[in-house]
Design an enzyme around this catalytic site. Sequence first.
Site, mmCIF file in Angstrom:
data_model
loop_
_atom_site.group_PDB
_atom_site.id
_atom_site.type_symbol
_atom_site.label_atom_id
_atom_site.label_comp_id
_atom_site.label_asym_id
_atom_site.label_seq_id
_atom_site.Cartn_x
_atom_site.Cartn_y
_atom_site.Cartn_z
ATOM 1 N N THR A 1 6.427 -0.176 2.090
ATOM 2 C CA THR A 1 7.737 0.446 2.919
ATOM 3 C C THR A 1 6.777 1.358 4.026
ATOM 4 O OG1 THR A 1 8.880 0.704 0.906
ATOM 5 C CG2 THR A 1 9.502 2.159 2.754
ATOM 6 N N LYS B 1 7.834 10.117 0.488
ATOM 7 C CA LYS B 1 7.567 9.527 1.891
ATOM 8 C C LYS B 1 8.510 8.692 2.465
ATOM 9 C CE LYS B 1 6.287 5.540 1.087
ATOM 10 N NZ LYS B 1 5.737 3.884 1.114
ATOM 11 N N LYS C 1 15.037 -1.285 5.118
ATOM 12 C CA LYS C 1 14.471 -0.607 3.774
ATOM 13 C C LYS C 1 14.526 0.955 3.836
ATOM 14 C CE LYS C 1 12.133 0.015 -0.068
ATOM 15 N NZ LYS C 1 12.665 -0.378 -1.129
ATOM 16 N N LEU D 1 1.164 -1.019 -0.122
ATOM 17 C CA LEU D 1 0.130 0.011 -0.194
ATOM 18 C C LEU D 1 0.686 1.245 -0.038
ATOM 19 C CD1 LEU D 1 -2.673 -1.367 2.503
ATOM 20 C CD2 LEU D 1 -3.044 -0.828 0.137
ATOM 21 N N PRO D 2 0.226 2.429 -0.500
ATOM 22 C CA PRO D 2 0.959 3.565 -0.644
ATOM 23 C C PRO D 2 1.172 4.434 0.608
ATOM 24 C CG PRO D 2 -1.038 3.811 -1.490
ATOM 25 C CD PRO D 2 -1.057 2.583 -1.225
HETATM 26 P P1 NAD Z 1 0.914 2.183 -6.098
HETATM 27 O O1 NAD Z 1 0.469 3.509 -5.931
HETATM 28 O O2 NAD Z 1 1.266 1.797 -7.543
HETATM 29 O O3 NAD Z 1 -0.013 0.751 -5.679
HETATM 30 C C1 NAD Z 1 -0.661 1.121 -4.375
HETATM 31 C C2 NAD Z 1 -2.148 0.364 -4.640
HETATM 32 O O4 NAD Z 1 -2.843 0.248 -3.327
HETATM 33 C C3 NAD Z 1 -2.990 1.151 -5.777
HETATM 34 O O5 NAD Z 1 -3.440 0.328 -6.826
HETATM 35 C C4 NAD Z 1 -4.298 1.674 -4.618
HETATM 36 O O6 NAD Z 1 -5.310 1.584 -5.498
HETATM 37 C C5 NAD Z 1 -4.113 0.831 -3.456
HETATM 38 N N1 NAD Z 1 -4.772 1.053 -2.569
HETATM 39 C C6 NAD Z 1 -4.334 2.354 -1.614
HETATM 40 N N2 NAD Z 1 -5.454 2.164 -0.675
HETATM 41 C C7 NAD Z 1 -5.852 0.884 -0.616
HETATM 42 C C8 NAD Z 1 -6.679 0.610 0.341
HETATM 43 N N3 NAD Z 1 -7.124 1.278 1.587
HETATM 44 N N4 NAD Z 1 -7.251 -0.765 0.267
HETATM 45 C C9 NAD Z 1 -7.128 -1.580 -1.137
HETATM 46 N N5 NAD Z 1 -6.056 -0.840 -1.707
HETATM 47 C C10 NAD Z 1 -5.467 0.356 -1.711
HETATM 48 O O7 NAD Z 1 2.084 1.828 -5.227
HETATM 49 P P2 NAD Z 1 3.432 0.982 -5.632
HETATM 50 O O8 NAD Z 1 4.526 1.752 -6.488
HETATM 51 O O9 NAD Z 1 2.938 -0.510 -5.979
HETATM 52 O O10 NAD Z 1 4.011 0.934 -4.056
HETATM 53 C C11 NAD Z 1 3.436 0.106 -2.845
HETATM 54 C C12 NAD Z 1 4.305 0.141 -1.726
HETATM 55 O O11 NAD Z 1 5.531 -0.460 -2.121
HETATM 56 C C13 NAD Z 1 4.791 1.533 -1.177
HETATM 57 O O12 NAD Z 1 4.797 1.319 0.157
HETATM 58 C C14 NAD Z 1 6.268 1.799 -1.995
HETATM 59 O O13 NAD Z 1 6.843 2.566 -1.117
HETATM 60 C C15 NAD Z 1 6.568 0.581 -1.773
HETATM 61 N N6 NAD Z 1 7.422 0.103 -2.903
HETATM 62 C C16 NAD Z 1 7.312 0.546 -4.200
HETATM 63 C C17 NAD Z 1 8.467 0.222 -5.170
HETATM 64 C C18 NAD Z 1 8.383 0.695 -6.721
HETATM 65 O O14 NAD Z 1 9.309 0.531 -7.273
HETATM 66 N N7 NAD Z 1 7.199 1.191 -7.028
HETATM 67 C C19 NAD Z 1 9.584 -0.661 -4.787
HETATM 68 C C20 NAD Z 1 9.833 -0.907 -3.700
HETATM 69 C C21 NAD Z 1 8.904 -0.685 -2.482
#
Ligand code: NAD
Length: 290
Positions: free
Chosen positions: A88, A238, A163, A62-63
């Site tokens: 994260t 963040k 992380k 989740l974001p």
């Molecule tokens: P993203 O915004 O692409 O995906 C998040 C998803 O969660 C979205 O589809 C959103 O609709 C959904 N969402 C939000 N609130 C919700 C809720 N209450 N219930 C159900 N669904 C909900 O983000 P991401 O890039 O996939 O990142 C997700 C996590 O992973 C973050 O914490 C980020 O820091 C971490 N992360 C991302 C990456 C990357 O390269 N993108 C790498 C490592 C870690």
Amino acid sequence: VARVAFIGLGTMGLPMARNLLAAGHEVVGCDLDRGRVDELGAERAETAAGAAAEAEVAITSLPSPAAVEEVALALRGSGIEAFVDMSTSPPALARRLAEELGAEGIGCLDAPVSGGPQRAWPGTLTVMVGGDAETFVRVEPLLQVVGELVVRVGGPGAGQAAKLCNNLVAGATMTALAECCALAEREGIDPVVLYSVLTASTGDSSVLRRRFPIGGIDDAHPASHDFEALFTLDLIAKDLALALQLADEHGVAAPLAAAALERYRDAQAAGLGGLDYSAVYLAAQETARD
Ligand code: NAD
């Protein structure tokens, strides 16, 4: 075969859930954006609690920490055996959830990942885990599906702490790279030459090799596609804020992380938050022109 509730099917969640499905596990998907569950091609639940109703393990990607906390607390009483947060998030939140869900008999792991979508799709992420050894042993086979390196760093919160330390380096490195490119551009150095010099010198890094901020050098880099996000600038901001909060809790000075965060905040104010975090270069370029 495990029955898994996967909550949050974004850039990272979707490929991780896809790999669990491909490995033969049963996955129930939940995302505020219903289209994401359709893309996964799995059973859909409208709420996190609904997804977890018949699952043994619930996984979140989740974001925001607020979303993680809301979803995790909604899973109390769901009958799941384990909760795994792969977002994260702050170590303090992971520790609190381990206590609160632990009191209900739910094992908790914080298991943030590194590698971005490029390594999420082939299932070769680095997974840093915090939590008790018993839950880790139970959930490790699922983590091995999405990761190439799965490491238990320590107790609750330790995965998140590792992380945040990693992303402090990645976030600061990207701002240094942005300043380097703005400067090289002023000097009239050909970006192709600059890239070949940096990758063969002490300026080399995996941040550089994945997201050189000048477009047209490597097709895989976001800068070659109008900074379409692999990892958004909002998310690195963040993570740097969380790293600074952690540094503050420990009384550790982190002026470099603070300066980097300021650059990302400037870029967010310029409307670049939804782009890849290498777009911080655009803000650095502007400064160079001032
Ligand atoms: P993203 O915004 O692409 O995906 C998040 C998803 O969660 C979205 O589809 C959103 O609709 C959904 N969402 C939000 N609130 C919700 C809720 N209450 N219930 C159900 N669904 C909900 O983000 P991401 O890039 O996939 O990142 C997700 C996590 O992973 C973050 O914490 C980020 O820091 C971490 N992360 C991302 C990456 C990357 O390269 N993108 C790498 C490592 C870690």
